[in-house]
Scaffold this motif. Sequence first.
Motif, mmCIF file in Angstrom:
data_model
loop_
_atom_site.group_PDB
_atom_site.id
_atom_site.type_symbol
_atom_site.label_atom_id
_atom_site.label_comp_id
_atom_site.label_asym_id
_atom_site.label_seq_id
_atom_site.Cartn_x
_atom_site.Cartn_y
_atom_site.Cartn_z
ATOM 1 N N ARG A 178 0.848 -1.190 0.000
ATOM 2 C CA ARG A 178 0.000 0.000 0.000
ATOM 3 C C ARG A 178 0.882 1.238 0.000
ATOM 4 O O ARG A 178 1.893 1.297 0.704
ATOM 5 N N VAL A 179 0.511 2.220 -0.821
ATOM 6 C CA VAL A 179 1.250 3.475 -0.841
ATOM 7 C C VAL A 179 0.780 4.329 0.330
ATOM 8 O O VAL A 179 -0.417 4.589 0.493
ATOM 9 N N LEU A 180 1.741 4.741 1.170
ATOM 10 C CA LEU A 180 1.421 5.531 2.357
ATOM 11 C C LEU A 180 2.100 6.893 2.255
ATOM 12 O O LEU A 180 3.309 6.978 2.027
ATOM 13 N N SER A 181 1.326 7.935 2.427
ATOM 14 C CA SER A 181 1.888 9.281 2.388
ATOM 15 C C SER A 181 2.673 9.556 3.660
ATOM 16 O O SER A 181 2.514 8.859 4.681
ATOM 17 N N ARG A 182 3.508 10.583 3.637
ATOM 18 C CA ARG A 182 4.245 10.967 4.841
ATOM 19 C C ARG A 182 3.292 11.363 5.955
ATOM 20 O O ARG A 182 3.532 11.094 7.128
ATOM 21 N N ASP A 183 2.191 12.005 5.578
ATOM 22 C CA ASP A 183 1.193 12.414 6.564
ATOM 23 C C ASP A 183 0.579 11.182 7.235
ATOM 24 O O ASP A 183 0.421 11.143 8.467
ATOM 25 N N GLN A 184 0.251 10.152 6.432
ATOM 26 C CA GLN A 184 -0.295 8.918 6.988
ATOM 27 C C GLN A 184 0.718 8.225 7.899
ATOM 28 O O GLN A 184 0.373 7.740 8.973
ATOM 29 N N LEU A 185 1.966 8.170 7.455
ATOM 30 C CA LEU A 185 3.003 7.518 8.241
ATOM 31 C C LEU A 185 3.224 8.224 9.569
ATOM 32 O O LEU A 185 3.384 7.576 10.611
#
Length: 249
Positions: A178-185
């Motif tokens: 899954r592609v995770l944004s920096r904000d999500q991480l």
Amino acid sequence: MQKASILVVEDETKIRALLRNVLESEGFDVIESKCGDDVIDLLASNSIALITLDIRLGGENGLDLARRIRRISSVPIIMVTGQDDVIDRVAGLEIGADDYITKPFHVREVIARVRSVLRRAGPPPDTHDTTEESQRYVFDGLTAVPDRLEIIDRNGKDSSLTSGDFKLLTVFLERPKRVLSRDQLMDLTGGHDWSPLDRTIDNQVARLRKKIERNPSEPGLIKTVRGVGYTLACEVETVQPSESSAKSA
């Protein structure tokens, strides 16, 4: 409920006293070290939840002390640096520090960063033998044991990650491909709000790659998705405790 103990390593008496007063007022127990000579012994004899470590200690350099700590412990470390110590701050993060505070600092910033790092670290791992009791993740020839903050490498050797880095790895392992944004991480690891100038996640990813990639300069596991964030690009097998016991029987 037992208070979390924080080890303050600082050679300036006024700053050490300030940190003690601030942290104790927020409900933490504080242990002090003036020069760092006794830090390893203090870690061995106390349950330390977090260390604040002055980078400009009299005697041993704070970076060298951080390296020594990382050889034996994954305890969260917040480096305390001067306004112009940009290179040292980066070096500290690369060694395995979880965050940094810049002098002069505001007491609210100290508390915010301490609580943020402790949230990312989560509860301390169980120190009992959990070889056959812990859930494991198997991926690309590696085995991750979250309860022990441990990675078993492709040669069967054990190595540990910092609590913050293992938190990030677990986020990826629970969401493979899954592609995770920096904000999500940042949100999933319990960190502070992310901004385009914030390099915390990028620094953590770089450290993690050094531990798990076959070739960190050409990462094949944690891949960068330009303009978005990162993705774990391999298959992950989750092995439950009962399965571990059955396989070893």
